[in-house]
Design an enzyme around this catalytic site. Structure first.
Site, PDB file in Angstrom:
ATOM      1  N   TYR A 191      21.112 136.258  32.777  1.00 40.45           N
ATOM      2  CA  TYR A 191      19.761 136.679  32.378  1.00 40.45           C
ATOM      3  C   TYR A 191      18.988 137.205  33.575  1.00 40.45           C
ATOM      4  O   TYR A 191      19.329 136.941  34.741  1.00 40.45           O
ATOM      5  CB  TYR A 191      19.007 135.539  31.687  1.00 40.45           C
ATOM      6  N   CYS A 192      17.932 137.961  33.267  1.00 36.51           N
ATOM      7  CA  CYS A 192      17.059 138.537  34.293  1.00 36.51           C
ATOM      8  C   CYS A 192      15.712 138.809  33.628  1.00 36.51           C
ATOM      9  O   CYS A 192      15.439 138.307  32.541  1.00 36.51           O
ATOM     10  CB  CYS A 192      17.670 139.805  34.882  1.00 36.51           C
ATOM     11  N   THR A 193      14.869 139.604  34.245  1.00 33.56           N
ATOM     12  CA  THR A 193      13.513 139.808  33.727  1.00 33.56           C
ATOM     13  C   THR A 193      13.517 140.523  32.377  1.00 33.56           C
ATOM     14  O   THR A 193      12.984 140.021  31.394  1.00 33.56           O
ATOM     15  CB  THR A 193      12.672 140.605  34.735  1.00 33.56           C
ATOM     16  N   CYS A 198      20.988 141.813  34.206  1.00 28.85           N
ATOM     17  CA  CYS A 198      22.006 140.980  33.551  1.00 28.85           C
ATOM     18  C   CYS A 198      22.987 141.816  32.751  1.00 28.85           C
ATOM     19  O   CYS A 198      24.110 141.366  32.486  1.00 28.85           O
ATOM     20  CB  CYS A 198      21.372 139.875  32.702  1.00 28.85           C
ATOM     21  N   ILE A 225      14.243 137.725  30.004  1.00 30.83           N
ATOM     22  CA  ILE A 225      13.223 136.690  29.847  1.00 30.83           C
ATOM     23  C   ILE A 225      12.055 137.192  29.007  1.00 30.83           C
ATOM     24  O   ILE A 225      11.514 136.455  28.174  1.00 30.83           O
ATOM     25  CB  ILE A 225      12.713 136.226  31.221  1.00 30.83           C
TER      26      ILE A 225
END
Length: 263
Positions: A191-193, A198, A225
């Site tokens: 996951y990432c922003t 990701c 996210i």
């Protein structure tokens, strides 16, 4: 008693969005998009490369949506799905539209999402359910793998997430080489922003797992996210989410985080 009325959104619409898609003349597209954004009074950053587009823009809601609609009019960008949030003021000082070698730099030329099938993506609701139950639907342990920079992770992250303390995304492949055994036998959700890091990370992880015969199943969190906040809220997440503009961070309601706002 009258029903509660939801307050109107704040006056400025912020969008973040990316799409991996082949772009054969990024310089021409840059000039077109810069001209449109300037005419509509938008500020932010648009990155264009042969592998796709990555953007963060803010302005009057009608202007932002008009710019997105015009871009979607180009068949290559029909699938754009911006994530929206609101603020009192435009959190960018200027407009930048740039051509770059990559829209997110990994320095690993075999990882080209515009040329390969997309890594399996996991909806936010499914990740929450898996974290609620402590395993995926086949009983395998689930781990979340943060692909962001260490300073972003320190602002907020999923509970118990794997954090390799990288200082820039181009360090991610080396981190995988050093830590791959941590992932064996697990279902890994990168996951990432907003999804862009990701997405590349999941492709790299899957390629590496296949090469080394590692028993790991790899997913990317669809929309990152920000999409998780939008669809699920703060379940299994602590803190806020760092964003690369003057808001500095947004909370699980996608509002600027008061303690992180730059004056």
């Amino acid at each position: 008693m009258n029903a509660e009325v939801s307050p109107d959104p704040l006056p400025i619409l912020n969008i973040s969005c990316y799409l991996f898609v082949a772009i054969d003349a990024p310089e021409v597209l840059r000039d077109t998009l810069h001209e449109r954004a300037l005419a509509l009074g938008l500020k932010g950053t648009v990155l264009i490369a042969e592998e796709g587009i990555n953007l963060f823009l803010a302005g009057e809601p009608a202007a932002v949506r008009a710019w997105v609609d015009a871009l979607r009019g180009d068949g290559r960008f029909e699938a754009l799905a911006p994530k929206e949030s609101w603020s009192d003021a435009v959190p960018f000082r200027k407009l930048l539209v740039k051509v770059k070698p990559e829209i997110i730099r990994m320095n690993h030329p075999t990882i080209r999402p515009d040329r390969a099938p997309r890594a399996p993506s996991l909806p936010a609701a499914t990740l929450r359910r898996w974290l609620d139950q402590g395993h995926d639907d086949e009983g395998r342990p689930v781990v979340t793998l943060d692909t962001r920079n260490a300073f972003e992770v320190d602002v907020g992250a999923f509970d118990g997430a794997i954090d390799w303390r990288i200082s820039k995304f181009s360090e991610f492949p080396q981190a995988v080489q050093a830590h791959r055994d941590e992932l064996a036998g697990k279902t890994v959700v990168s996951y990432c922003t907003g999804g862009i890091r990701c997405e590349k990370a999941a492709l790299y992880l899957a390629e590496d797992a296949d090469r080394h015969g590692l028993d790991a199943r790899v997913y990317q969190l669809d929309g990152g996210i920000l999409k998780y906040f939008e669809e699920v809220g703060e379940a299994h997440y602590h803190g806020t989410c760092f964003v690369f503009d003057e808001r500095r961070a947004v909370d699980p309601q996608l509002a600027p985080s008061p303690e992180s706002v730059v004056e």
